[in-house]
Structure formats: C-alpha cells, structure tokens
Design an enzyme around this catalytic site. Structure first.
Site, short mmCIF file in Angstrom:
data_model
loop_
_atom_site.label_atom_id
_atom_site.label_comp_id
_atom_site.label_asym_id
_atom_site.label_seq_id
_atom_site.Cartn_x
_atom_site.Cartn_y
_atom_site.Cartn_z
N CYS A 1 -96.45 -19.33 -10.15
CA CYS A 1 -96.05 -18.03 -9.58
C CYS A 1 -95.10 -17.26 -10.48
CB CYS A 1 -95.42 -18.23 -8.21
SG CYS A 1 -96.47 -19.11 -7.09
N HIS B 1 -90.78 -12.51 -5.81
CA HIS B 1 -91.97 -13.29 -5.48
C HIS B 1 -92.07 -13.38 -3.95
CE1 HIS B 1 -95.14 -16.11 -5.42
NE2 HIS B 1 -94.41 -17.18 -5.20
N ASN C 1 -98.61 -15.21 0.25
CA ASN C 1 -98.18 -15.59 -1.10
C ASN C 1 -99.39 -15.54 -2.03
OD1 ASN C 1 -97.44 -16.89 -3.45
ND2 ASN C 1 -96.41 -18.60 -2.44
N1 ACO Z 1 -97.87 -23.85 12.37
C1 ACO Z 1 -97.11 -24.54 13.23
N2 ACO Z 1 -96.28 -25.53 12.86
C2 ACO Z 1 -96.19 -25.82 11.55
C3 ACO Z 1 -96.95 -25.14 10.61
C4 ACO Z 1 -97.82 -24.14 11.04
N3 ACO Z 1 -98.59 -23.42 10.20
N4 ACO Z 1 -96.67 -25.65 9.38
C5 ACO Z 1 -95.76 -26.60 9.56
N5 ACO Z 1 -95.48 -26.72 10.88
C6 ACO Z 1 -94.58 -27.63 11.53
C7 ACO Z 1 -94.30 -28.85 10.68
O1 ACO Z 1 -95.34 -29.81 10.85
C8 ACO Z 1 -93.01 -29.35 11.28
O2 ACO Z 1 -93.28 -30.07 12.47
P1 ACO Z 1 -92.52 -31.44 12.78
O3 ACO Z 1 -91.06 -31.05 12.84
O4 ACO Z 1 -93.12 -31.84 14.08
O5 ACO Z 1 -92.84 -32.32 11.64
C9 ACO Z 1 -92.30 -28.06 11.68
O6 ACO Z 1 -93.32 -27.04 11.70
C10 ACO Z 1 -91.21 -27.62 10.75
O7 ACO Z 1 -91.65 -27.82 9.42
P2 ACO Z 1 -90.77 -27.39 8.22
O8 ACO Z 1 -91.44 -27.81 6.95
O9 ACO Z 1 -89.35 -27.78 8.46
O10 ACO Z 1 -90.86 -25.82 8.36
P3 ACO Z 1 -90.10 -24.77 7.49
O11 ACO Z 1 -89.30 -23.92 8.35
O12 ACO Z 1 -89.46 -25.40 6.30
O13 ACO Z 1 -91.30 -23.89 6.95
C11 ACO Z 1 -92.65 -23.59 5.02
C12 ACO Z 1 -92.34 -24.47 6.20
C13 ACO Z 1 -93.06 -22.23 5.52
C14 ACO Z 1 -93.78 -24.21 4.23
C15 ACO Z 1 -91.39 -23.46 4.14
O14 ACO Z 1 -90.87 -24.72 3.86
C16 ACO Z 1 -91.64 -22.74 2.85
O15 ACO Z 1 -91.85 -21.55 2.83
N6 ACO Z 1 -91.53 -23.46 1.73
C17 ACO Z 1 -91.65 -22.86 0.41
C18 ACO Z 1 -93.05 -22.49 0.17
C19 ACO Z 1 -93.17 -21.86 -1.17
O16 ACO Z 1 -92.34 -21.09 -1.57
N7 ACO Z 1 -94.17 -22.21 -1.90
C20 ACO Z 1 -94.27 -21.66 -3.20
C21 ACO Z 1 -95.59 -21.90 -3.64
S1 ACO Z 1 -95.71 -20.98 -5.07
C22 ACO Z 1 -97.05 -21.47 -5.94
O17 ACO Z 1 -96.85 -21.98 -7.01
C23 ACO Z 1 -98.43 -21.22 -5.37
#
Ligand code: ACO
Length: 328
Positions: A115, A255, A285
C-alpha cells in the site's frame, strides 16, 4: 548541482462498475453493516469483473492523468506501476500498460511496496526528473484486491476493493512540487501481512490452493497498532524534512485502510477532519491505489488550490511506510 522542482501535472482515477455493499457482505459472511461502519468506516467497495485485470483499470486512470497534464502517452519517459495484484508475475503490469497506452519511448517497471507503493513510486520518479534524466513520468497505483481476497473470511473480506489512481509528474515552478519524502521499511513485520502462494517459496500447487496460500493473510490487530504509530511519525518526519510544521498542513491525503487509523493520525497531527481527504466509505481499502485515487478526487472536486501544502502518508505490507509533502 541544481535540481529541477518536480510536481504533479495531472491526476486520474478509475474504478470498476460493480458495487459490493455492506448489505451484500451480510449475505456472504457472518457480519453486519453496523459492525463494518463503526469498526472500519466503510459502506461499499468496487469489484472488478472476472476478466478485468490491473492493467485494464490502469488505462483509463492513466489516460485521464495524461489529458489533465496536457501531454500524450508518446511524451512519457517513464512508467511506474505500484501494485500487489499485477496482471501476472511477468511481464510487469507497467510494460503491459506501456503497450496499451502507446507510450513507446517510456521505460517501465513495477514497484512492490504494497500500500506504500505509490509514495515509493513518486519518490523514485521524482528523482529522475529532478536530475534531468527524464521529463515526464506516469505513476499508477492499482489494485484488484478482490482477486486475492477470501470471501469466506469476515476478518478481511469486508476491507478491500479494486481501483486505480494515476499521476503525471514533471517540472513545476520553483516553490511548488515535492518538498520531501520519508520512506521506511521493517522486514521483521513481514509475517503480519502477506500472500505466500505463487512465489518461489511456495509455487502454485494443489497443496498451496488447499492451504489458501493464494489469498491475502493479515494479522489485523497488529497491523492496526503499527499503522496508528507510523502514520503520525512518517507524516511528522516528512514535514520536518520540508521545514514545515503540523499547522502548515492544508490537506492530508492518507492511505484509506480504516477510518479509526485515519482519525488517530488526525488527532496526533492536530488536523481537523475537513482538512482530510477520505473516500474509504465508497471504495474501501484499495491498497496502492488508495492515495492516488484520493488525491485525484481532491483535485477534481476543488479540494486543493494552487500553493496548498498536501501531506500524503501511507503504510502497508513489508512492513513499509512513506510520506511526502507536496506543494500544489
Ligand atoms: N464482522 C463482524 N465481526 C467481525 C468482523 C466482521 N467483518 N471481522 C472481525 N470481527 C470480529 C472478530 O472476529 C472479533 O471477534 P472475537 O472478539 O469474538 O474474536 C471482533 O470482531 C473484534 O476483532 P478485532 O480484530 O479486535 O477488531 P478490530 O476492531 O481490531 O477491527 C480490523 C478489525 C478492522 C481488521 C482492524 O484491526 C484493522 O483495520 N486493522 C488494520 C487493517 C489494515 O490496515 N490493513 C492494511 C492492509 S494494507 C495492504 O497491504 C493491502
């Protein structure tokens, strides 16, 4: 040695037609609109057709950027495509794009910094122009992330979309253009965000398919913490190198990975939300395409005027990060 000031002469963007909404995702995995909106800020994203690849999305974005720059493809000296979803392993998507555009004299290569690839690409190309090696360069950030997303995994499938953003770089008047670049990498975090299948470590095989190695893997919570830390620090470092402070920011173009990551960067940089370009609600994203798509939208919608100080900042797999200060 006198360096030539380098800036953005034109921008373009393109997204596929198909829209995948949060409501659509509710029917595919155990998720809901409210969770996606509050945890990520996303409402919908664009999805490419089965026959649509990275170069197909790049062509209209590149043509728009060329038109706005007032040059033709034949004028280009260099094409850099930043992507983790190239048409194929080789030839590069940049070479495929060169042929499709008819940019006969341009050197062309892909750049792999996930990214952050677009910011790395800007830094690469602007050096060639600043030294007088090249006059015009096309930088494209493009992703077809839907093709490496596991639509049975709710942790990742709600986040990603497809699209392309492009800029044409060239000489600009003194005092305008890029004022600084801050690029970084931490290979120790490589395990947090990866696609293992299809390379020389794990060539494509029935086993690699069985193990889902051709899908993007992400340790979301760890990437989130890294992103929050690095978005602020990279932007601050780019500002420092440019001899500017947080108060000088007219527009932040971050980003578009998660609204909460962007909000924490805004908080740290003391930038109000109205001075930030946000489009993840509509596109999700889009990897390396997200910053150039947001920049192009800002330019098209009159969010930037001459002399504005724009800070672009991103992070991604590698791990990598990058920021740049650009005077419009
Ligand atoms: N719908 C409902 N529940 C969900 C979903 C969903 N789509 N996805 C995850 N959950 C659940 C999880 O299973 C977890 O449940 P549990 O507590 O029973 O295990 C709960 O929600 C909380 O999960 P977290 O991982 O703590 O959620 P968080 O608030 O951290 O959000 C997210 C998750 C959105 C993925 C976040 O961590 C994030 O944005 N991370 C960075 C992502 C990013 O920047 N990626 C870059 C990629 S760039 C590239 O190179 C392509």
């Amino acid at each position: 040695m006198n360096l030539i000031p380098v800036g953005v002469l034109g921008t373009g963007r393109h997204v596929p037609e198909r829209i995948l909404t949060n409501q659509d995702l509710e029917k595919m995995v155990d998720t809901n609109d409210e969770w996606i909106r509050t945890r990520t800020g996303m409402r919908e994203r664009r999805i490419a057709r089965p026959d649509e690849a990275a170069s197909d999305l790049s062509v209209p974005a590149a043509q728009e950027a060329l038109k706005r720059a007032g040059i033709t493809a034949a004028d280009l000296d260099l094409i850099i495509v930043a992507t983790v979803t190239p048409d194929m392993a080789f030839p590069s998507t940049a070479c495929i794009l060169q042929e499709k555009l008819g940019a006969k004299k341009a050197a062309a290569y892909d750049l792999s910094a996930a990214c952050t690839g677009f910011i790395y690409g800007l830094a690469n190309a602007s050096n060639f122009i600043a030294l007088g090696t090249y006059k015009y360069a096309l930088i494209v950030g493009v992703e077809v992330l839907s093709k490496i997303t596991d639509y049975t995994d709710r942790n990742t499938c709600v986040l990603f979309g497809d699209g392309a953003g492009a800029v044409v770089l060239g000489a600009v008047p003194e005092g305008h253009g890029f004022q600084s670049f801050e690029l970084g990498a931490d290979g120790a975090g490589g395990e947090l965000l990866k696609l293992e299948g299809g390379g020389s470590r794990n060539p494509s095989s029935p086993a690699s398919i069985e193990q889902k190695l051709h899908y993007l893997y992400m340790a979301g919570a760890e990437v989130f913490k890294f992103a929050v830390r690095v978005m602020g620090s990279a932007a601050e470092e780019a500002l420092r190198k440019a001899g500017l402070t947080k108060e000088d920011i007219d527009l932040l173009v971050p980003h578009q990975a998660n609204i909460r990551i962007i909000q924490s960067a805004l908080h740290r940089l003391h930038v109000p939300e109205e001075k930030c370009m946000i489009n993840l609600d509509r596109y999700g994203n889009v990897g390396a395409a997200s910053i150039p798509m947001a920049l192009a939208e800002a330019a098209e919608t009159g969010r930037v005027k001459e002399g504005d100080r724009i800070v672009m900042v991103g992070f991604g797999a590698g791990l990598t990060w990058g920021a740049s200060v650009l005077v419009w």
